[in-house]
Structure formats: C-alpha cells, structure tokens
Write an enzyme that holds these catalytic residues in place. Structure first.
Site, short mmCIF file in Angstrom:
data_model
loop_
_atom_site.label_atom_id
_atom_site.label_comp_id
_atom_site.label_asym_id
_atom_site.label_seq_id
_atom_site.Cartn_x
_atom_site.Cartn_y
_atom_site.Cartn_z
N GLY A 1 6.58 4.93 8.83
CA GLY A 1 5.74 6.12 8.99
C GLY A 1 5.89 6.68 10.39
O GLY A 1 6.92 6.50 11.05
N SER A 2 4.85 7.34 10.84
CA SER A 2 4.93 8.03 12.12
C SER A 2 4.85 7.06 13.30
O SER A 2 4.27 5.97 13.19
CB SER A 2 3.79 9.05 12.25
OG SER A 2 2.54 8.38 12.42
N THR A 3 5.43 7.46 14.41
CA THR A 3 5.38 6.65 15.62
C THR A 3 3.94 6.47 16.10
O THR A 3 3.57 5.38 16.57
CB THR A 3 6.23 7.31 16.72
OG1 THR A 3 7.61 7.33 16.29
CG2 THR A 3 6.14 6.55 18.03
N GLU A 4 3.12 7.49 15.96
CA GLU A 4 1.73 7.40 16.41
C GLU A 4 0.99 6.30 15.65
O GLU A 4 0.28 5.48 16.26
CB GLU A 4 1.02 8.75 16.22
CG GLU A 4 1.50 9.85 17.14
CD GLU A 4 2.89 10.38 16.78
OE1 GLU A 4 3.55 10.96 17.67
OE2 GLU A 4 3.32 10.21 15.62
N CYS B 1 13.25 10.49 8.08
CA CYS B 1 13.23 10.08 9.48
C CYS B 1 14.60 10.15 10.14
O CYS B 1 14.69 10.27 11.36
CB CYS B 1 12.66 8.66 9.59
SG CYS B 1 13.48 7.49 8.49
N GLY C 1 2.37 3.84 14.00
CA GLY C 1 3.01 2.57 14.33
C GLY C 1 2.44 1.94 15.58
O GLY C 1 2.23 0.72 15.64
N LYS D 1 0.85 -1.19 0.00
CA LYS D 1 0.00 0.00 0.00
C LYS D 1 0.88 1.24 0.00
O LYS D 1 1.47 1.61 1.01
CB LYS D 1 -0.94 0.06 1.20
CG LYS D 1 -2.05 1.11 0.99
CD LYS D 1 -2.60 1.66 2.28
CE LYS D 1 -1.79 2.80 2.84
NZ LYS D 1 -1.80 4.05 2.02
N GLU E 1 9.54 1.02 11.07
CA GLU E 1 10.57 2.05 10.96
C GLU E 1 9.83 3.37 11.13
O GLU E 1 9.09 3.79 10.25
CB GLU E 1 11.27 1.94 9.61
CG GLU E 1 12.64 2.61 9.58
CD GLU E 1 12.58 4.03 9.09
OE1 GLU E 1 12.44 4.94 9.96
OE2 GLU E 1 12.66 4.25 7.89
N GLU F 1 9.41 15.57 16.29
CA GLU F 1 9.84 15.42 14.90
C GLU F 1 9.07 16.42 14.04
O GLU F 1 7.84 16.44 14.03
CB GLU F 1 9.59 13.99 14.41
CG GLU F 1 10.11 13.76 13.00
CD GLU F 1 9.95 12.33 12.54
OE1 GLU F 1 10.87 11.81 11.87
OE2 GLU F 1 8.91 11.71 12.84
#
Length: 503
Positions: free
Chosen positions: A252-255, A308, A257, A199, A274, A405
């Site tokens: 992508g973003s930590t949120e 990142c 993830g 995706k 990652e 970030e």
C-alpha cells in the site's frame, strides 16, 4: 441487491452470476460467517457506479477470532503436514484457479475496473504462483556446518540449521490488483507452513471471498487461511496490533507503511512492505522507437497508472524528445477508454470518485504551467471514474507531478542532454522512491551500466515492469522492505534455527 444483465455492457458468465447472487461473508476457522457486529459494506462497479453486492465488514472482534483460529491451526494438523503434502494442496489450489479463470477475471473487472485482457492475464498468473511455490515447499531445507571450537574441544558434535515457519501472518493487500496481491502473499506463506489472516481492501472484496471458497475446496485445514474484509482503520489496525501475529506483510502507501512499522515496533513483529513508487524511465537517442513509443506509454498507463511500479517520470534525450512525445501522444489518443468488460478497452476507470479527484488535481496544477499537457488532461463526461491518459511535457524536478506518486494515468516527461551516465542517473534517482524503472537503448554497454546506476529494486531494459513468479520484486528507499516473488518471497516467511548437539 438485484443485478440484471442490463447493468453490464457484456454478458457475464453463468459462474460469475452464481457468485454475485450469493453472499460475501468472512472466512474464519474454516467457516463462512457474518461479521460479529452484523456490519456490511457495499461494493460498486467503478465504470458505472452500479452497486454490485453487500459484503460482511469485519472489525477488531472478527480479527481476534481469525487470529486465534490461525494460531490454533498453526499448532494443529497443519504443522504436522510434510512439505510434500503442503505442495499437493498448493497445486490443487492452482488447478482450481485455472478452472475458474473466467469467473475470477470478470469479478476483478467489475469490482476494480481493470481491462479484461489484464484481468485474464493476472488470473492465469495467480495459478502459476501457486504452482511455483508448491515447488519451493518441497525444497525447504537447512544446512550442516562446523560446530563451535569449544564444543569440539570436549568431543564430537554436530551443528545444523532448520528452516521453520514464522507463525501467524497478517497480510494486508490493496485494491489495485486485489486478487494477485492476495495470491503473491498467500502462496509463499502457505509454502513455508505459516497460517494467515488476510485483510483485503474494502474497495474490492469480491474476488477474496471466492479465493476463500477455493482454498476450502482444495482441502486446506480449518483456520490455516482466514479472510476478514474490513477497513484499514479498524480491521487493519487490529491485525497489526494483535499480540498473536508474528509478522505483517503490507502492500500500500508509504504513509500507511510507516504507521505499521511504528505499531509493530512495540512487540518487534517482523514486517515486510511493498510501498509507493515514482519509477524512472530513461530513453536514450538510439532507442528503437517502434518499441519505445508503446512501451514507455504503457509503462505509465498500464492499469490506468494505478500500480506502484508505473513508470511515470520519463527522461528523454534531447535528440529524440519531440519524436517520442509526438509518438506517445498519438498512442495515448488511440487508447480505447471504457468498461473493462469490452474486449478492446485499454483504459478502464479509476477505483473511486475520490481517486479521480486526486488525479485530476495533479493534471489541473500541471495545466497552469510552465509545463504543458500534450495529450489527455480531461475526465470524460458521464458515469464512471474515468481519466484520459495524460502526458505532461517539459516538467522540472521540483514539480508536484514529478515528485509525488499520483496513482493514475499521468506521465511527466523531462529532457536531458549529453551522455554522462552518472548525471543521467542522478536525475533518475532524485526521488524518495526506488521500486522499479526501465532503460531504453540498443547499446548493451549503456543498458548494463544504467541498470547498475538506477537505485531501484527492479530495473528492466527495453521493456518495463518485467515481473514474474520467479523474479524478486521490492523497493529501495521509501518503496519498502523485503522482496516478494522468487525464493526471496519465501524467505520472508521462514525463520532459521541453529542446532548444535554434543555427541
């Protein structure tokens, strides 16, 4: 949608025009199809705002079809191919990448905004990725070991291990380096023998469609790779939740993830992540300033800071603080801002108006003090989502510009004194993230000691972001789980099975 040469500042190659004048469908079970709902999205050139193409926008129905195709392919002819046959297909795909470098690079520039010099570099690196993992595909092997004592007590026995593909893999990639992110996940997954539903990010769909065409041209069996463009809330969520998916690989973003981990916990899917970064850059007083000035600046401003591993927290020894700041401010001021198709562009646009507004919110907050903006700090007038390369000096650890970030060309600079490496490392490690970092010094002992102290998955010395196909990359702390690239990247897609045979 009608595009003309006037929509671009530089003439595109004929191959790129051929792509833009075609369709942008989904790839499911070896066929290029419209979305089941008929929904479509529009992608824009972030440097001009020009609409580039309509593309099929998949949802849960399309994801289900793609996953089932991948599941069927996993048990089909693909599973019967030898390691050497898989390697041959990967090498064929690498050759096709090399033959289409210019087209792929131009598509990345107009869809993402990155400068052409970077797009060309990443397109060539993608070919190297497939060559690299083709080599690993030929070297997947198990081991033999001593059987259990209670089995041996009854007679002779043999114990060995097998390395087997994990199954159907869902791969979700971001918009910042869209084609490279897809390739660094696809190459090891295919080398391992997995099948894939990819995706792409809905902001940057163009290169993924061409990737699908090259995969089919290379001769991969139907259903081995499926590509479903769609947004995260529908297509991405459906992929994560699908019961036939054995593993999710997400960048992508930590949120987001964290949300994926929670969803995958229900059926214990394997997950590799990652995620975000806020990488420290530590500059000692003996650093070679001729290298440190441009090197530290580019650690932040590379890809407009939309990466990142960007080195956005700069720690500079007091003895050279003013000198380095002055040099980097001059360097930032000299960086050509413009459309990525111009050969001399160093800073392209951010991906969207939303991202531009977010980045400028950090800048405006920093301008309020007590820190000071010594370079940039503005969004140029006119079309496109541009932000000047910005340096914020005299920051403190509690500031938002230091903690969060930003994903934009904004650098936060702090001063340190003395030579207590533990204290310096404590400042550098004062972050929720731990993805990358760099140390700038001419003292070999200091370099190795600091590299050991920095709590990041990837540390460079006298350079920043030294990534490569053979070098494992991933994060500590909230920067993610697992490693991509290198042998570790292949291991993410393999299971180990132990077999004991009483003879």
């Amino acid at each position: 949608m009608t595009l003309t040469a006037a929509d671009f500042p530089v003439e595109l190659s004929p191959g790129t025009w051929d792509v833009l004048r075609g369709d942008f469908p989904l790839l499911i079970d070896g066929k290029f199809v419209s979305s089941a709902s008929g929904a479509a999205g529009v992608t824009h050139d972030p440097a001009t705002g020009a609409a580039l193409a309509d593309f099929a926008l998949g949802d849960a129905v399309d994801v289900d079809l793609a996953v089932r195709a991948a599941h069927k392919a996993f048990g089909g002819p693909w599973s019967k191919l030898s390691h050497f046959e898989r390697a041959r297909l990967l090498r064929k795909l690498a050759d096709l990448f090399e033959a289409n470098t210019q087209v792929l690079a131009e598509l990345e520039v107009i869809d993402n905004g990155m400068p052409m010099w970077l797009a060309g570099l990443t397109a060539r690196n993608n070919a190297e990725l497939f060559h690299y993992y083709a080599g690993w595909a030929e070297r997947i092997e198990g081991t033999t070991t001593t059987p259990p004592a209670h089995v041996l007590a009854a007679g002779e026995a043999l114990t060995y291990t097998l390395r087997e593909p994990v199954g159907v893999v869902g791969q979700i990639v971001p918009w910042n380096v869209p084609l490279s992110m897809a390739c660094l996940k696809l190459a090891p997954a295919l080398a391992a023998g997995c099948t894939v539903v990819l995706k792409p990010a809905e902001e940057t769909p163009l290169s993924a469609v061409v990737l699908g065409r090259l995969i089919m041209e290379a001769g991969f069996p139907e259903g081995v790779v499926n590509i479903v463009n769609g947004d995260g809330a529908t297509a991405g969520a459906a992929l994560v939740k699908h019961p036939l998916v054995s593993k999710i690989s997400f960048t992508g973003s930590t949120e987001v993830g964290k949300l994926i981990v929670r969803e995958c916990a229900d059926d214990l899917k394997k997950v590799s992540l990652e995620l975000g970064g806020k990488s420290p850059v530590i500059v000692f007083p003996d650093a070679d300033m001729a290298k440190a000035v441009p090197g530290v600046a580019m650690a932040t401003f590379f890809l407009q800071g939309q990466n990142c591993m960007a080195g956005t927290r700069i720690f500079v020894h007091a003895d050279i603080y003013d000198e380095l700041l002055e040099g980097m401010a001059a360097f930032a001021g000299s960086m050509k801002i413009g459309h990525g198709l111009h050969a001399d562009t160093m800073i392209g646009p951010l991906i969207s108006a939303k991202q531009k507004a977010r980045v400028m919110s950090f800048v405006e907050e920093a301008k309020a003090g007590p820190a000071r903006v010594v370079a940039g700090g503005k969004a140029p007038e006119g079309p496109g989502h541009f932000v000047e390369p910005t340096i914020v000096a005299d920051t403190t650890p509690d500031m938002r510009v230091v903690r969060e970030e930003i994903f934009g060309p904004v650098m936060a600079v702090q001063r340190f004194e003395g030579d207590d490496l533990d204290a310096i490392a404590a400042m550098a490690n004062d972050s929720d993230f731990g993805l990358s970092g760099s140390v700038w010094t001419q003292d070999l002992s200091t370099a190795h000691k600091m590299a050991a102290r920095v709590r990041s998955g990837h540390v460079s010395v006298n350079t920043h972001g030294a990534v490569g196909a053979n070098i494992p990359f991933g994060g500590f702390k909230q920067s993610g789980w697992g490693r991509e690239f290198g042998r570790e990247g292949l291991d993410l897609y393999l299971e180990t099975k132990a077999v004991t045979v009483a003879l």
